[in-house]
Every structure is written in structure tokens, then in C-alpha cells.
Design a protein around this motif. Structure first.
Motif, PDB file in Angstrom:
ATOM      1  N   LEU A 215      -5.394  -2.968  -0.181  1.00 41.60           N
ATOM      2  CA  LEU A 215      -6.449  -2.219  -0.928  1.00 41.60           C
ATOM      3  C   LEU A 215      -7.294  -3.296  -1.498  1.00 41.60           C
ATOM      4  CD1 LEU A 215      -4.110   0.658  -2.424  1.00 41.60           C
ATOM      5  CD2 LEU A 215      -5.592   0.506  -0.449  1.00 41.60           C
TER       6      LEU A 215
ATOM      7  N   ILE B 156     -11.226   1.462   2.168  1.00 39.31           N
ATOM      8  CA  ILE B 156     -10.289   0.551   2.386  1.00 39.31           C
ATOM      9  C   ILE B 156     -10.715  -0.390   3.605  1.00 39.31           C
ATOM     10  CG2 ILE B 156      -7.819   0.283   3.224  1.00 39.31           C
ATOM     11  CD1 ILE B 156      -7.299   2.939   2.298  1.00 39.31           C
TER      12      ILE B 156
ATOM     13  N   THR C 264      -8.569   5.208  -4.344  1.00 39.06           N
ATOM     14  CA  THR C 264      -9.599   4.612  -3.531  1.00 39.06           C
ATOM     15  C   THR C 264     -10.866   5.321  -3.227  1.00 39.06           C
ATOM     16  OG1 THR C 264      -8.881   5.144  -1.407  1.00 39.06           O
ATOM     17  CG2 THR C 264      -8.012   2.913  -2.319  1.00 39.06           C
TER      18      THR C 264
ATOM     19  N   GLN D 272      -6.659  -1.650  -6.590  1.00 38.07           N
ATOM     20  CA  GLN D 272      -6.314  -3.102  -6.535  1.00 38.07           C
ATOM     21  C   GLN D 272      -5.099  -3.588  -7.179  1.00 38.07           C
ATOM     22  OE1 GLN D 272      -9.508  -6.083  -6.844  1.00 38.07           O
ATOM     23  NE2 GLN D 272      -8.074  -7.597  -7.230  1.00 38.07           N
TER      24      GLN D 272
ATOM     25  N   VAL E  60       0.857  -1.338   0.158  1.00 33.66           N
ATOM     26  CA  VAL E  60       0.039  -0.116   0.013  1.00 33.66           C
ATOM     27  C   VAL E  60       1.047   1.391   0.032  1.00 33.66           C
ATOM     28  CG1 VAL E  60      -1.958   1.090   1.242  1.00 33.66           C
ATOM     29  CG2 VAL E  60      -1.624  -1.180   1.778  1.00 33.66           C
TER      30      VAL E  60
ATOM     31  N   LEU F 199      -3.382   5.784  -2.486  1.00 27.94           N
ATOM     32  CA  LEU F 199      -4.501   6.270  -1.622  1.00 27.94           C
ATOM     33  C   LEU F 199      -5.531   6.844  -2.564  1.00 27.94           C
ATOM     34  CD1 LEU F 199      -2.784   6.976   1.874  1.00 27.94           C
ATOM     35  CD2 LEU F 199      -3.785   4.751   0.682  1.00 27.94           C
TER      36      LEU F 199
ATOM     37  N   ALA G 190      -2.891   3.280   5.884  1.00 23.83           N
ATOM     38  CA  ALA G 190      -3.424   4.550   5.186  1.00 23.83           C
ATOM     39  C   ALA G 190      -3.247   5.710   6.413  1.00 23.83           C
ATOM     40  CB  ALA G 190      -4.655   4.304   4.665  1.00 23.83           C
TER      41      ALA G 190
ATOM     42  N   GLY H 145      -4.483  -2.391   5.908  1.00 29.62           N
ATOM     43  CA  GLY H 145      -4.428  -1.250   4.841  1.00 29.62           C
ATOM     44  C   GLY H 145      -5.101   0.041   5.384  1.00 29.62           C
ATOM     45  N   SER H 146      -6.086  -0.115   6.115  1.00 34.46           N
ATOM     46  CA  SER H 146      -6.709   1.216   6.726  1.00 34.46           C
ATOM     47  C   SER H 146      -5.650   1.735   7.806  1.00 34.46           C
ATOM     48  CB  SER H 146      -8.044   0.809   7.397  1.00 34.46           C
ATOM     49  OG  SER H 146      -8.058  -0.259   8.562  1.00 34.46           O
TER      50      SER H 146
END
Ligand code: SF4
Length: 477
Positions: free
Chosen positions: A222, A177, A170, A235, A162, A167, A186, A182-183
Motif C-alpha cells: 500500500l 494501489i 485507499t 500506508q 496488506v 483496502l 487486493a 499490492g494490487s
């Protein structure tokens, strides 16, 4: 040296010999697959209880079960019961995704007791120790990863793919996400204005992994969280980075598998698998489901097992199970059982469809027992013998029904198999085919229940059943 480095040096390790025995494959074939990065043997040097297994598209399709606690529920005893349930019902690996209290004692107990590889997601512990995602430092991340490697974790999900540039891709998503890792990353990148620390420190992580022979499971931070977001720009941009990281890990002599989506419509599943295999040079693909529809919370072990079957058919090497509790709550023991049954069906169906040697012998043997009204044999051969026996006995419990030429589904008068057999015995139809020699087939070792894909699994599971006692220790100790 790692299994990968040894394989490259033409060495056949004990783990490779064991894997070859389980899979009924030639040891040289196993070695070559590992050397080429087409298969992995997750086997941390410190995991003494491990019975080695292999993950790769040329081998039987494997199933992972996620276990672990959360702040809201579960304790050490409960977690070990989940491990026991997962192994008993055929998990080939387990991932400890604990995010609650007692992370170290739970992880150490899982590694100590588990005959199957144990995976983790170290960013979870890093968040717990830092207090919030944005407070994580590079040093803390490496410290957590090194400690877990020393504890004997066989593979770790590292969401290094990621990147900051991904970012904005998305922004138009329906569900943003959805990967926990991933979150968290981010948020870290947005708050700190810096690139993903797992990406910038990737080579240092490689060196830790190399020292203990930990296998990468490159996380798909993602991954799509709904059908509408499947196969989108975010993705596939991350997948390109995962391909780059795969080659970097290989350069360091470290084994790699790559994680995949998520939620994907049925018609896109095979394309997703083929794309990963192409971008990541054949590194084993480890897929979560995918769920092929979003409309069935409470039944997502089914929606995802459909996608997992298609993924396995297309070349995915390991399927991460989903339980009926997905999206709704933390799975309990019975959910683990339901999820594993769904995924062992998916893995086996994929193996049959792919013509895996001996896979269908299991089906043939059960069908013959069914047609012969050999109920005990049918129960023994069933993927979940306890479930099959219990459902049958709900209506016909007596021993005298063990050889009955009917069950309560159609009843004695309308049992089609009895009618068919009577007609054949009267000479009205040709003879049925010869019996399958299950004992002489690969399925006897590879697939016959309750062994899952392990010929040693049955003995291990029986030993666990006989000897396992809940520990007295708790996370408060
Ligand atoms: S009664 Fe029906 S379901 Fe039961 S064994 Fe006969 S054919 Fe099969």
C-alpha cells in the motif's frame, strides 16, 4: 539453522566473518547486529556463487538494482547482461522481477552467475501460473515460494501486510494501489472474499524460509504512488501489520527487512524512516527511492535519488534504485547504469553525512587528484571511471592533456585551480593540507570505486568482465 539462529547461539559464521572483513567491523559486532535483527545477511544455502554482504543501518548504505523481463521485452541473454551491468556498476543486491517468459531458467541463471544476493517477488510467478490473480490458491503460493527457495533465492518480497481491512483506506487516494504485489493481492481478496493468503499462511512461509535461510523483504503493498497519498492512513496501517509480521518471523528464526515508500515529499522522508524503525523494532529499512516530486518522468532516477539520500541519512539501510525509465518502460542496460550511478551517489552521500568511518576519504582523495591535475587518478577514482574519462576526452583527447593544468570547462586562461596554485607557489597563500592516505583508510576497501561497498567486488567484477560470455541458451530452449 539460519544466520539469525546461529547469531543468537553466539556462533560467528563464515558469512559473518566475510561481512566483517568487508565492512571493517568487528565480527562480534556483526554477530550481535544479526542476532538482534538489526541487520540481515541474505544468504540462501543454495546460492553457491554468493559473496556475503550485510544490510543494516550500522553498516554502509546498500543499493539494490531491479532487473527482469516482461511479456513485451527481454530474454535470457538480455537478462544476464543486465545482471552483469548491475554488478559491474556496483549493485549490492539484484531483484529479478521477471514477469515474462522463461521465469525458471532466468532465475536459475541469475542465481548461478550472481555474486550478490538475488531477490524475487514470488506472487508474480504465482499469477503467471494461475492465469489470473483471483485464481491463485494457497497451495500454489506456497509451492512457488518453496521452489524459489530451493533455487537459491536469497530474499523474497512478501506482501503479507496488506489486509482486507486496509483496502477501504485507499478509496480516497489519487493513485490508488500502485504496488504490483499490492494490487494483485487486493484483487484476490476482493474476488475471493478472504484475507490475504500471504498473511494467513505467513507462519508456513516462515518455515520454508527457515529451512533454506531465505530473508523476508516485507513488501509495502500500500505504498503511496504520488506525493498526495504519502504518509496516509492506509500506508501506516499496513506498516503496523509489517511490525507484527517482523516479530513473527523473528520468532521463527528468520531474518527480516521491511520495504518502504514510494513517493514522499522531502519533508516527510526522515519521519517515515524513524516511524518504520520504531514500529518494526529496528529491522533494516529497504526503501524504493522515495521520489520527492511527481513531475519529472524521464528523470526519476534523480527525483528518487534525492529522497533516497535523505532516507539513507535518516537510517534506511538499503536503497532500491529507480532508473530514468520509471513509470515509462522496462529499463535497458544503459538505464541500469544511470540508475545505479544515481543511487551509489545517494548511498555514498548518506554515508558521508552520517560520518561512516572512512567514507569521506574517497571524496578527499579524488579532490586531491583533481587539484593536482592528475587526470588519470581522477578518472580511476571516479564513481563511473568510463564516463569521467569519456567526457574529458570529448574535447581534450590527447595523452598530452593527461597532465594539463586545465580542462575545456574554463580553458587554460581562466582555470581557477591553476591560478590558485600559481598564487600559492608565489607565496601569496598558505600551503594546502597534506595528502589523504586513501590506501590506509576504510574507503580503500569499502567505498573506493568500482568496488561499491564490497572489497571483493572489484575482483568479482573484473572476473566477470574477463570471463563472462553470453549463454547460448535461450528461453525457448
Ligand atoms: S579549467 Fe576549470 S573545471 Fe577545468 S580543471 Fe581548471 S578549474 Fe577545474
Amino acid at each position: 539453522m539460519t544466520q539469525l539462529e546461529r547469531a543468537r547461539a553466539d556462533e560467528v559464521t563464515e558469512a559473518m566473518e566475510r561481512v566483517a572483513e568487508r565492512e571493517k567491523e568487528d565480527t562480534e559486532f556483526v554477530r550481535a547486529q544479526v542476532a538482534d535483527g538489526q541487520a540481515v545477511i541474505p544468504a540462501n544455502d543454495h546460492h553457491d556463487a554468493l559473496d556475503p554482504m550485510i544490510i543494516g543501518r550500522e553498516f554502509s548504505t546498500k543499493v539494490n538494482a531491479n532487473i527482469g523481463n516482461s511479456d513485451e521485452t527481454s530474454d535470457l541473454e538480455g537478462e544476464l547482461r543486465k545482471l552483469h551491468t548491475a554488478v559491474h556498476y556496483g549493485a549490492d543486491t539484484v531483484m529479478d522481477l521477471s514477469t515474462g517468459e522463461g521465469l525458471d531458467p532466468i532465475r536459475e541463471a541469475n542465481v548461478e552467475h550472481s555474486p550478490v544476493p538475488v531477490g524475487t517477488v514470488p506472487i508474480y510467478e504465482a499469477v503467471k501460473r494461475a492465469g489470473s490473480p483471483e485464481e491463485i490458491t494457497h497451495e500454489l503460493l506456497l509451492d512457488v515460494i518453496e521452489k524459489q527457495a530451493e533455487q537459491g533465492v536469497d530474499y523474497m518480497t512478501i506482501h503479507a501486510g496488506v489486509l482486507m481491512e486496509h483496502l477501504p483506506l485507499t478509496d480516497g487516494r489519487k493513485t490508488g494501489i500502485v504496488s504490483r504485489g499490492g494490487s494483485l493481492l487486493a484483487k484476490w481478496m476482493e474476488e475471493n472474499g478472504m484475507e490475504n493468503p500471504l498473511y494467513t499462511k505467513f507462519e508456513e512461509i516462515c518455515e520454508i524460509f527457515r529451512e533454506h535461510d531465505v530473508t523476508f523483504s516485507l513488501g509495502d503493498g500500500l505504498r503511496p504512488g504520488c506525493l498526495a497519498d504519502a504518509s496516509d492512513e492506509a500506508q501506516f496501517a499496513e506498516l503496523e501489520t509489517l511490525g507484527e509480521l517482523t516479530r513473527t518471523a523473528w520468532d521463527h528464526g528468520v531474518q527480516v527487512m521491511v520495504e518502504g515508500p514510494g513517493h514522499v515529499p522531502m519533508d516527510q522522508v526522515a519521519d517515515n524512516v524513524e516511524r518504520q524503525q520504531d514500529v518494526c523494532d529496528g529491522a533494516p529499512f529497504y526503501v524504493l527511492g522515495p521520489l520527492v516530486t511527481d513531475v519529472a518522468p524521464g528523470y526519476d532516477h534523480i527525483t528518487s535519488a534525492i529522497g533516497a539520500t535523505e532516507a539513507g541519512r535518516a537510517g534506511a539501510a538499503m536503497l532500491c534504485y529507480v532508473t530514468p525509465k520509471e513509470h515509462l518502460g522496462l529499463p535497458e542496460e544503459e538505464d541500469v547504469r544511470e540508475g545505479l550511478a544515481a543511487y551509489r551517489i545517494a548511498a555514498h552521500a548518506a554515508d558521508v553525512a552520517n560520518g561512516r568511518e572512512g567514507a569521506r576519504d574517497w571524496d578527499d582523495a579524488l579532490s586531491e587528484a583533481r587539484y593536482a591535475f592528475d587526470w588519470n587518478e581522477q578518472f580511476d577514482l571516479a564513481l563511473d571511471p568510463e564516463r569521467a574519462r569519456s567526457y574529458h576526452d570529448q574535447t581534450l583527447p590527447g595523452d598530452n592533456y593527461r597532465e594539463a593544468r586545465f580542462c575545456s570547462m574554463c580553458g587554460v586562461e581562466f582555470c581557477s585551480m591553476r591560478i590558485d596554485q600559481d598564487a600559492r607557489e608565489a607565496g601569496e597563500m598558505s600551503d594546502i593540507a597534506d595528502e589523504t592516505d586513501l590506501a590506509g583508510s576504510v574507503a580503500a576497501e569499502v567505498n573506493r570505486p568500482p568496488t561499491g561497498t564490497h572489497d571483493g567486488g572489484r575482483a568479482i567484477r573484473e572476473a566477470i568482465d574477463d570471463q563472462w560470455e553470453p549463454p547460448e541458451q535461450s528461453v525457448d530452449d
